[in-house]
Scaffold this motif. Structure first.
Motif, mmCIF file in Angstrom:
data_model
loop_
_atom_site.group_PDB
_atom_site.id
_atom_site.type_symbol
_atom_site.label_atom_id
_atom_site.label_comp_id
_atom_site.label_asym_id
_atom_site.label_seq_id
_atom_site.Cartn_x
_atom_site.Cartn_y
_atom_site.Cartn_z
ATOM 1 N N ARG A 8 0.693 -1.265 -0.086
ATOM 2 C CA ARG A 8 -0.042 0.079 0.293
ATOM 3 C C ARG A 8 0.959 1.441 0.015
ATOM 4 O O ARG A 8 0.967 1.785 0.844
ATOM 5 C CB ARG A 8 -0.936 -0.180 1.139
ATOM 6 N N ASN A 80 -7.491 -2.562 -8.734
ATOM 7 C CA ASN A 80 -8.980 -2.289 -8.742
ATOM 8 C C ASN A 80 -9.945 -3.075 -8.082
ATOM 9 O O ASN A 80 -9.801 -4.556 -8.471
ATOM 10 C CB ASN A 80 -9.640 -1.780 -10.032
ATOM 11 N N PRO A 81 -10.611 -2.723 -7.172
ATOM 12 C CA PRO A 81 -11.602 -3.759 -6.353
ATOM 13 C C PRO A 81 -12.664 -4.421 -7.712
ATOM 14 O O PRO A 81 -13.049 -5.615 -7.428
ATOM 15 C CB PRO A 81 -12.468 -2.938 -5.588
ATOM 16 N N THR A 90 -7.642 1.277 -5.208
ATOM 17 C CA THR A 90 -7.779 1.212 -3.600
ATOM 18 C C THR A 90 -6.394 1.614 -2.972
ATOM 19 O O THR A 90 -6.335 1.902 -1.715
ATOM 20 C CB THR A 90 -8.187 -0.226 -3.028
#
Length: 194
Positions: A8, A80-81, A90
């Motif tokens: 992240r 991407n979700p 995200t």
């Protein structure tokens, strides 16, 4: 896909004007592959392989490999979700290096390897995968990032790309939603470089 530890990095939002969907026509895609492959060959000799980031980067990686007569390897990654239009990333990249591990069978990559994706939206996928690929590299291997598109909001520039975009992109293998306003991207005349 077996999720690995989430990566992240700080994510800058992609730029979407919400005016139209940008489509890459098949002939412009084919020309972009040739332009990218030729630019990579001229700048980064000797190129020894491509790694396609599945799903979207696998088709351009295979096409570049076909043009340059190289092997293609695969890694899986998801940022991407969903695949829905205008889905915001995200910042969490999950990945699976299993296809690469099985294909290399304990051998290391050599030379210059092109890591290929369809789009560099935020830069997070490249940023997550490049350090993880180090375990598969022999001495003096160089990784170069290649994408068809770079979103204008991306914090990262790939080494090579064709189009800088400011809206959602439809690739030749995707269909536009009903009633969408679509603008075709032009055939490229040159590549962009970092």
């Amino acid at each position: 896909m077996t999720p690995q530890p989430a990566h992240r990095p700080p994510v800058q939002p992609r730029q979407f004007r919400h005016r139209r969907l940008l489509r890459i026509p098949a002939d412009a895609y084919d020309w972009a592959i040739e332009v990218l492959a030729d630019a990579a060959r001229q700048r980064y000799r000797p190129i020894t392989a491509t790694i396609g980031i599945a799903n979207g980067g696998l088709a351009p990686a295979r096409a570049i490999s076909d043009f340059l007569r190289l092997p293609t390897h695969q890694v899986n990654a998801k940022h991407n979700p969903t695949d829905a239009t205008y889905t915001e990333a995200t910042g969490i990249v999950t990945y699976d290096l299993g296809p690469l591990t099985r294909r290399l069978a304990a051998h290391d990559l050599t030379g210059t390897v092109l890591v290929v994706d369809d789009i560099c939206g935020t830069g997070a996928t490249f940023a997550a995968l490049l350090p993880e690929l180090a375990a598969y590299l022999g001495p003096d291997v160089t990784l170069r990032t290649v994408a068809l598109c770079r979103n204008a909001g991306s914090a990262l520039n790939p080494d090579l790309w064709v189009w800088t975009v400011d809206d959602w992109v439809l690739f030749p293998w995707e269909r536009p939603p009903a009633a969408a306003t679509v603008e075709d991207l032009p055939a490229p005349s040159q590549v962009e470089t970092a």
